[in-house]
Design a protein around this motif. Sequence first.
Motif, mmCIF file in Angstrom:
data_model
loop_
_atom_site.group_PDB
_atom_site.id
_atom_site.type_symbol
_atom_site.label_atom_id
_atom_site.label_comp_id
_atom_site.label_asym_id
_atom_site.label_seq_id
_atom_site.Cartn_x
_atom_site.Cartn_y
_atom_site.Cartn_z
ATOM 1 N N MET A 20 23.779 -7.154 -44.302
ATOM 2 C CA MET A 20 24.254 -6.040 -45.115
ATOM 3 C C MET A 20 24.428 -6.462 -46.580
ATOM 4 O O MET A 20 24.021 -5.750 -47.496
ATOM 5 C CB MET A 20 25.577 -5.517 -44.570
ATOM 6 C CG MET A 20 26.121 -4.331 -45.356
ATOM 7 S SD MET A 20 27.824 -3.939 -44.911
ATOM 8 C CE MET A 20 28.679 -5.315 -45.623
ATOM 9 N N LEU A 21 25.002 -7.643 -46.805
ATOM 10 C CA LEU A 21 25.232 -8.122 -48.165
ATOM 11 C C LEU A 21 23.910 -8.380 -48.895
ATOM 12 O O LEU A 21 23.766 -8.017 -50.066
ATOM 13 C CB LEU A 21 26.100 -9.384 -48.153
ATOM 14 C CG LEU A 21 26.559 -9.899 -49.508
ATOM 15 C CD1 LEU A 21 27.275 -8.828 -50.322
ATOM 16 C CD2 LEU A 21 27.460 -11.116 -49.328
ATOM 17 N N ARG A 22 22.942 -8.980 -48.217
ATOM 18 C CA ARG A 22 21.619 -9.201 -48.835
ATOM 19 C C ARG A 22 21.008 -7.879 -49.257
ATOM 20 O O ARG A 22 20.541 -7.724 -50.388
ATOM 21 C CB ARG A 22 20.678 -9.903 -47.856
ATOM 22 C CG ARG A 22 20.899 -11.373 -47.708
ATOM 23 C CD ARG A 22 19.770 -12.049 -46.964
ATOM 24 N NE ARG A 22 19.456 -11.495 -45.668
ATOM 25 C CZ ARG A 22 19.970 -11.915 -44.512
ATOM 26 N NH1 ARG A 22 20.840 -12.901 -44.490
ATOM 27 N NH2 ARG A 22 19.606 -11.365 -43.378
ATOM 28 N N LYS A 23 20.981 -6.921 -48.347
ATOM 29 C CA LYS A 23 20.390 -5.614 -48.661
ATOM 30 C C LYS A 23 21.161 -4.917 -49.781
ATOM 31 O O LYS A 23 20.566 -4.278 -50.640
ATOM 32 C CB LYS A 23 20.348 -4.730 -47.409
ATOM 33 C CG LYS A 23 19.312 -5.192 -46.396
ATOM 34 C CD LYS A 23 19.000 -4.106 -45.406
ATOM 35 C CE LYS A 23 19.714 -4.303 -44.119
ATOM 36 N NZ LYS A 23 19.372 -3.314 -43.100
ATOM 37 N N PHE A 33 27.545 -19.591 -51.324
ATOM 38 C CA PHE A 33 26.720 -18.410 -51.565
ATOM 39 C C PHE A 33 25.523 -18.407 -50.609
ATOM 40 O O PHE A 33 25.226 -17.405 -49.963
ATOM 41 C CB PHE A 33 26.266 -18.410 -53.029
ATOM 42 C CG PHE A 33 25.505 -17.193 -53.446
ATOM 43 C CD1 PHE A 33 26.154 -16.001 -53.712
ATOM 44 C CD2 PHE A 33 24.131 -17.256 -53.626
ATOM 45 C CE1 PHE A 33 25.455 -14.881 -54.124
ATOM 46 C CE2 PHE A 33 23.426 -16.142 -54.041
ATOM 47 C CZ PHE A 33 24.088 -14.957 -54.287
ATOM 48 N N LYS A 34 24.860 -19.558 -50.505
ATOM 49 C CA LYS A 34 23.719 -19.662 -49.587
ATOM 50 C C LYS A 34 24.171 -19.452 -48.142
ATOM 51 O O LYS A 34 23.552 -18.706 -47.399
ATOM 52 C CB LYS A 34 23.030 -21.013 -49.733
ATOM 53 C CG LYS A 34 21.848 -21.157 -48.774
ATOM 54 C CD LYS A 34 21.088 -22.421 -48.994
ATOM 55 C CE LYS A 34 20.010 -22.573 -47.960
ATOM 56 N NZ LYS A 34 18.716 -22.147 -48.391
ATOM 57 N N TYR A 35 25.274 -20.091 -47.767
ATOM 58 C CA TYR A 35 25.782 -19.929 -46.415
ATOM 59 C C TYR A 35 26.103 -18.465 -46.128
ATOM 60 O O TYR A 35 25.737 -17.926 -45.091
ATOM 61 C CB TYR A 35 27.037 -20.798 -46.229
ATOM 62 C CG TYR A 35 27.754 -20.538 -44.931
ATOM 63 C CD1 TYR A 35 27.268 -21.050 -43.730
ATOM 64 C CD2 TYR A 35 28.910 -19.759 -44.898
ATOM 65 C CE1 TYR A 35 27.917 -20.793 -42.532
ATOM 66 C CE2 TYR A 35 29.561 -19.501 -43.707
ATOM 67 C CZ TYR A 35 29.058 -20.024 -42.529
ATOM 68 O OH TYR A 35 29.691 -19.755 -41.344
ATOM 69 N N LEU A 36 26.768 -17.819 -47.055
ATOM 70 C CA LEU A 36 27.196 -16.438 -46.896
ATOM 71 C C LEU A 36 26.015 -15.482 -46.720
ATOM 72 O O LEU A 36 26.055 -14.571 -45.907
ATOM 73 C CB LEU A 36 28.016 -16.031 -48.126
ATOM 74 C CG LEU A 36 28.688 -14.675 -48.120
ATOM 75 C CD1 LEU A 36 29.779 -14.642 -47.072
ATOM 76 C CD2 LEU A 36 29.279 -14.392 -49.496
ATOM 77 N N LEU A 37 24.940 -15.702 -47.490
ATOM 78 C CA LEU A 37 23.809 -14.773 -47.479
ATOM 79 C C LEU A 37 22.690 -15.132 -46.505
ATOM 80 O O LEU A 37 21.846 -14.298 -46.217
ATOM 81 C CB LEU A 37 23.207 -14.659 -48.879
ATOM 82 C CG LEU A 37 24.063 -13.941 -49.901
ATOM 83 C CD1 LEU A 37 23.401 -13.984 -51.260
ATOM 84 C CD2 LEU A 37 24.323 -12.514 -49.490
#
Length: 192
Positions: free
Chosen positions: A33-36, A20-24
């Motif tokens: 885009m995913l964070r926003k 999850f941390k790596y992805l975001l």
Amino acid sequence: MSEVINYQNDLVKFNNDLFFKYLLSRDTAESKMLRKYIVKLVTNIDCKKMIVKNPEINQNTVLAKNIILDICAVDETGRVIDIEMQMAGNNNSESARFQFYGARLLVEQLDAGEKYNMLRPVYQIIFINDDDDCLIRDYAYRDSNGRMEKGNLNYRYFIKMKHIEKILKEKEVKELNDLERLCYLFIKNEYT
């Protein structure tokens, strides 16, 4: 000679906190885009820009569960946004830990002698392996009549991911809204 390997059991799940941390935390278009997207879905804040303050995954803290935030970002207005994945569940210790995180994110904004009006709001988005009578619970400082404290700086959102099971009893997967689809992805590890 080709070997057939079943990767199904070897898949890293979206709700794995390191993944999850790596992805975001990456500085890629997809991560941004995913964070926003998550922030907009949960808080209704439309960030134009977010900078992750802790993108590194430190090997020393991978095995030892130290006091580390999954994602700590700051948007263009200085608002601090903490996004967490907590699959261990929710208990009194976890509740205290998230309150500590929120307080620490406020304290870290000022150096000695700086004015308190420089503080920016802290938004905590916590995906948690818990159930409730609703998918999302939001918290802020309020008085006994439910009025929010003037100039409130702490906002906490718990997304109770196990609640998706109750929702799936009422809706088909294709009828899920965006936040429900995201929880479905995190819990089931499959796209809707």
